[in-house]
Design a protein around this motif. Structure first.
Motif, PDB file in Angstrom:
ATOM      1  N   LEU A   1      43.609  45.860  47.041  1.00  0.00           N
ATOM      2  CA  LEU A   1      42.511  44.900  46.955  1.00  0.00           C
ATOM      3  C   LEU A   1      41.765  44.777  48.273  1.00  0.00           C
TER       4      LEU A   1
ATOM      5  N   GLU B   1      39.731  36.023  38.177  1.00  0.00           N
ATOM      6  CA  GLU B   1      40.387  37.171  38.799  1.00  0.00           C
ATOM      7  C   GLU B   1      39.817  37.418  40.196  1.00  0.00           C
TER       8      GLU B   1
ATOM      9  N   THR C   1      40.629  34.496  42.663  1.00  0.00           N
ATOM     10  CA  THR C   1      42.023  34.454  43.098  1.00  0.00           C
ATOM     11  C   THR C   1      42.397  35.675  43.939  1.00  0.00           C
ATOM     12  N   MET C   2      41.860  36.825  43.578  1.00  0.00           N
ATOM     13  CA  MET C   2      42.370  38.058  44.187  1.00  0.00           C
ATOM     14  C   MET C   2      41.578  38.557  45.388  1.00  0.00           C
ATOM     15  N   THR C   3      40.277  38.449  45.367  1.00  0.00           N
ATOM     16  CA  THR C   3      39.493  39.080  46.449  1.00  0.00           C
ATOM     17  C   THR C   3      38.404  38.203  47.051  1.00  0.00           C
TER      18      THR C   3
ATOM     19  N   ILE D   1      41.250  45.562  39.929  1.00  0.00           N
ATOM     20  CA  ILE D   1      41.042  44.353  39.104  1.00  0.00           C
ATOM     21  C   ILE D   1      40.774  44.751  37.647  1.00  0.00           C
TER      22      ILE D   1
ATOM     23  N   SER E   1      46.813  36.878  38.155  1.00  0.00           N
ATOM     24  CA  SER E   1      46.170  37.442  39.351  1.00  0.00           C
ATOM     25  C   SER E   1      47.092  37.351  40.561  1.00  0.00           C
ATOM     26  N   THR E   2      47.805  36.233  40.673  1.00  0.00           N
ATOM     27  CA  THR E   2      48.704  36.054  41.816  1.00  0.00           C
ATOM     28  C   THR E   2      49.836  37.089  41.764  1.00  0.00           C
TER      29      THR E   2
ATOM     30  N   ARG F   1      48.468  40.431  42.672  1.00  0.00           N
ATOM     31  CA  ARG F   1      48.157  40.520  44.111  1.00  0.00           C
ATOM     32  C   ARG F   1      49.341  41.115  44.854  1.00  0.00           C
TER      33      ARG F   1
END
Lengths: 401, 290
Positions: free
Chosen positions: B150, B231, B234-236, B160, B121-122, B125
């Protein structure tokens, strides 16, 4: 035989001595392992009757660890908390009120409004992290602006952002946070409301006032900025700023060291956050920071207090400042520390503190913070009329008060 | 002591460590969380008041929860067919005689499966960021975008989903590959002698014989997709504007950030019921094969 006997005596003595110590556990975010070890050694040397256990938490999972430990009845004695979390924890009975202890140190530290909730103190203000405006000197110069005079008012910032934005398709006037929790409203939107003499809740914390004129004016201004803005997460904006693609963005002091280290070619400075007009409003900033609370599960209050008093002290707090460059001690007169002479950008942040405003002490602060993130994203990412956005969220916030 | 009794006692003795662990770490938390789903337990304060079905009723008036349910269904429906079809095709490709370095391909596709979802996920990103790789590639074709993928409610969930398909296909490809390799070669040889086309071979031999594998893949992928969390976390963080809010992430936010553990537990049991129903439907759809 006598050697063996002496060894046994020594072992027994050491064991008894260790049983005689009171163990105090501290869970914190800001000290790394090296600093923690140093602080532990220094403290235990000065306080041989206390065994200090310092646990470092990560920002990603630390909050959850604190919550689960409290739920399990195994909370640490001393807990570092973000100042926006304090009212929620206090309202749930997690923290011990510390009015009796505050009297001993009240005059030595600032930011007591970080730890006040329903007329009681629930902790001690430890570290400060206000927001300032970062600006790229080269982009200002290329856009025909005076790099020595960064924008001081909203209109000056808007004009400067427009000129920088016009420099090229890959250059953006300003960076505005969206797409993550907290930073969209903390970095500037809510401080801009405060700077415009607005509030989202009445002084008695009972009435939501998000639909008031100062908030509406701020929201309109914010939407206007969007035309010249790069929208993204704070780390994305910092990266674009480091690459010399962004004129202005708002953030805490953490990006000073990061930008200087990762993008040594970028020439930048920091300034106070612009105020609404030359003769109106003030340079309000979000008063981020860290507080130290004593858990209501703590059984050794006197010892916990000695630990708190030690951590609050200038020596430890300044060590954290020197190590991280992200936070500043709450100690009165800290600006006289020679470190700030050699760190002028950090000094600006320290001075910005005089205009820093903390989030109101509301038990439902966590939920309201999430609503604020949505407010800013709805202003920046949709074309919904401003008044209807603010009215909708005003009703939601009112239901939480 | 009779032999049977002795045998049972010995068996129980060997099973006891597992039984105790199961009771402490699985059975008790499950029962406890069912109980607190009928209370207003906060997690921080030990006070616990019985509220009956109020938590469950409130869920159906909670706009964010309903959006989270909708997003979760979009995620499940939007990823599982792609993951499954791409995995089957890749497995067939790797299994065919056309591919020489099979080990290399297997390792390449399987690599994301052994990486932590937080790490994946990082990395993604950065790909999706406003100044990231994807926007640079689009810029080459004259498509400008001043928002990260994102950071826009129109694209965040889709972004995602694409990442998740990429990350998941390797694992399922390996499973399909083992299914394909269990099909006797003689069947293909007979089909070839009878003049069957590639299409006939696939639909009349390969697909029927890997149906148990197909069911297994769809079932575990469904359960995994309904539980999507890392996910999103970490991402949104569920944003922007709750466009990537999913049931498990909202459950986490409600329980651990808003301190409504009772309400969050009710969400968990609604999710259990949803997964149970869907898995039963899937099982029924492929029942003839079992």
């Amino acid at each position: 035989m006598s050697k063996k006997f002496l060894l046994v005596i020594l072992m027994v003595g050491l064991t008894l001595l260790s049983f005689g110590k009171t163990k105090i556990s501290v869970w914190q975010f800001m000290m790394d392992d090296n600093l923690s070890q140093q602080v532990k050694a220094d403290f235990e040397k000065a306080n041989p009757d206390i065994e200090l256990e310092i646990v470092q938490l990560s920002w990603a999972t630390g909050f959850d660890r604190i919550v689960t430990s409290i739920a399990a009845g195994t909370a640490p004695d001393v807990i570092e908390l973000g100042n926006t979390w304090l009212a929620t924890f206090a309202s749930q009975g997690v923290l011990r009120p510390v009015d009796d202890l505050v009297d001993k140190v009240e005059d030595n530290y600032v930011a007591w409004n970080f730890v006040e909730y329903q007329n009681h103190y629930w902790g001690f203000p430890w570290l400060l992290a206000p927001r300032c405006m970062y600006y790229n000197l080269e982009l200002l110069e290329k856009a025909g602006l005076d790099p020595d005079n960064p924008p001081k008012t909203w209109i000056e910032l808007l004009n400067a952002a427009a000129k920088i934005h016009a420099l090229g398709p890959d250059i953006y006037g300003i960076g505005l946070c969206v797409g993550e929790l907290y930073s969209p409203y903390q970095q500037w939107f809510l401080p801009a409301v405060w700077g415009n003499f607005g509030h989202f809740v009445s002084p008695d914390l009972k009435k939501a006032t998000l639909n008031s004129d100062p908030v509406i004016e701020t929201a309109y201004y914010y939407r206007t900025l969007k035309d010249y803005a790069l929208l993204g997460k704070e780390s994305e904006l910092a990266e674009a700023f480091g690459k010399g693609k962004l004129g202005f963005f708002f953030a805490g002091p953490a990006y000073i060291n990061n930008t200087q280290r990762d993008y040594p070619g970028t020439i930048f400075d920091v300034a106070f956050i612009p105020k609404p007009r030359e003769n109106y409003g003030y340079h309000a900033s979000f008063a981020g920071g860290e507080v130290l609370g004593i858990s209501s599960q703590c059984k050794n209050i006197d010892e916990a207090w000695r630990v708190v008093e030690y951590l609050l002290g200038e020596k430890v707090a300044m060590q954290i400042t020197r190590t991280t460059g992200e936070v500043f001690p709450t100690k009165v007169g800290i600006e006289k520390d020679p470190w700030f002479e050699s760190h002028p950008l950090h000094r600006t942040f320290l001075e910005q503190n005089q205009y820093a405003v903390p989030f109101p002490p509301l038990a439902e602060a966590n939920k309201i913070e999430q609503l604020f993130t949505n407010i800013v994203e709805e202003i920046l990412l949709t074309n919904t009329p401003i008044e209807s956005i603010l009215q909708k969220y005003n009703e939601q916030i009112q239901s939480l008060l | 002591m009779k032999f049977k009794t002795k045998y049972n006692l010995t068996t129980l003795t060997f099973l006891l460590p597992w039984i105790i662990t199961f009771i402490i770490f699985s059975a008790y938390p499950i029962i406890f969380s069912i109980g607190i789903s009928f209370t207003d337990y906060s997690g921080l304060n030990p006070a616990m008041n019985f509220v009956g079905l109020r938590n469950y009723i409130n869920l159906f008036n909670d706009e964010i929860f309903l959006k989270a349910v909708r997003n979760t269904f979009i995620f499940v429906v939007g990823t599982i067919p792609f993951t499954t079809i791409i995995s089957i095709l890749l497995a067939i490709l790797i299994n065919s005689k056309m591919i020489k370095c099979k080990g290399l391909f297997k390792a390449g596709f399987f690599l994301p499966s052994v990486m932590s979802m937080v790490v994946i996920s990082t990395i993604w990103r950065y790909i999706y960021s406003a100044d990231g790789l994807l926007n640079h590639v689009l810029g080459v074709f004259g498509i400008e975008k001043n928002t990260g993928w994102l950071a826009s409610p129109d694209t965040a969930l889709l972004a995602i989903m694409i990442m998740d398909i990429w990350a998941a296909i390797g694992y399922y490809t390996i499973i399909f590959l083992s299914g394909l390799q269990s099909i006797p070669e003689e069947l293909y040889e007979s089909a070839s002698i009878d003049g069957a086309s590639s299409k006939d071979t696939f639909f009349r031999i390969t697909l029927p014989l890997i149906k148990p594998t197909l069911f297994f893949v769809i079932a575990i992928n469904t359960i995994r997709s309904f539980q999507i969390f890392a996910e999103i976390f970490t991402m949104t963080g569920g944003g922007p504007l709750n466009s990537t809010q999913t049931i498990v992430h909202y459950l986490y936010i409600t329980g651990f950030r808003q301190f409504k553990m009772g309400y969050a537990s009710a969400m968990a049991y609604v999710l259990v019921i949803i997964i149970l129903i869907i898995t039963l439907i899937q099982q029924r759809a492929l029942r003839s094969e079992y």
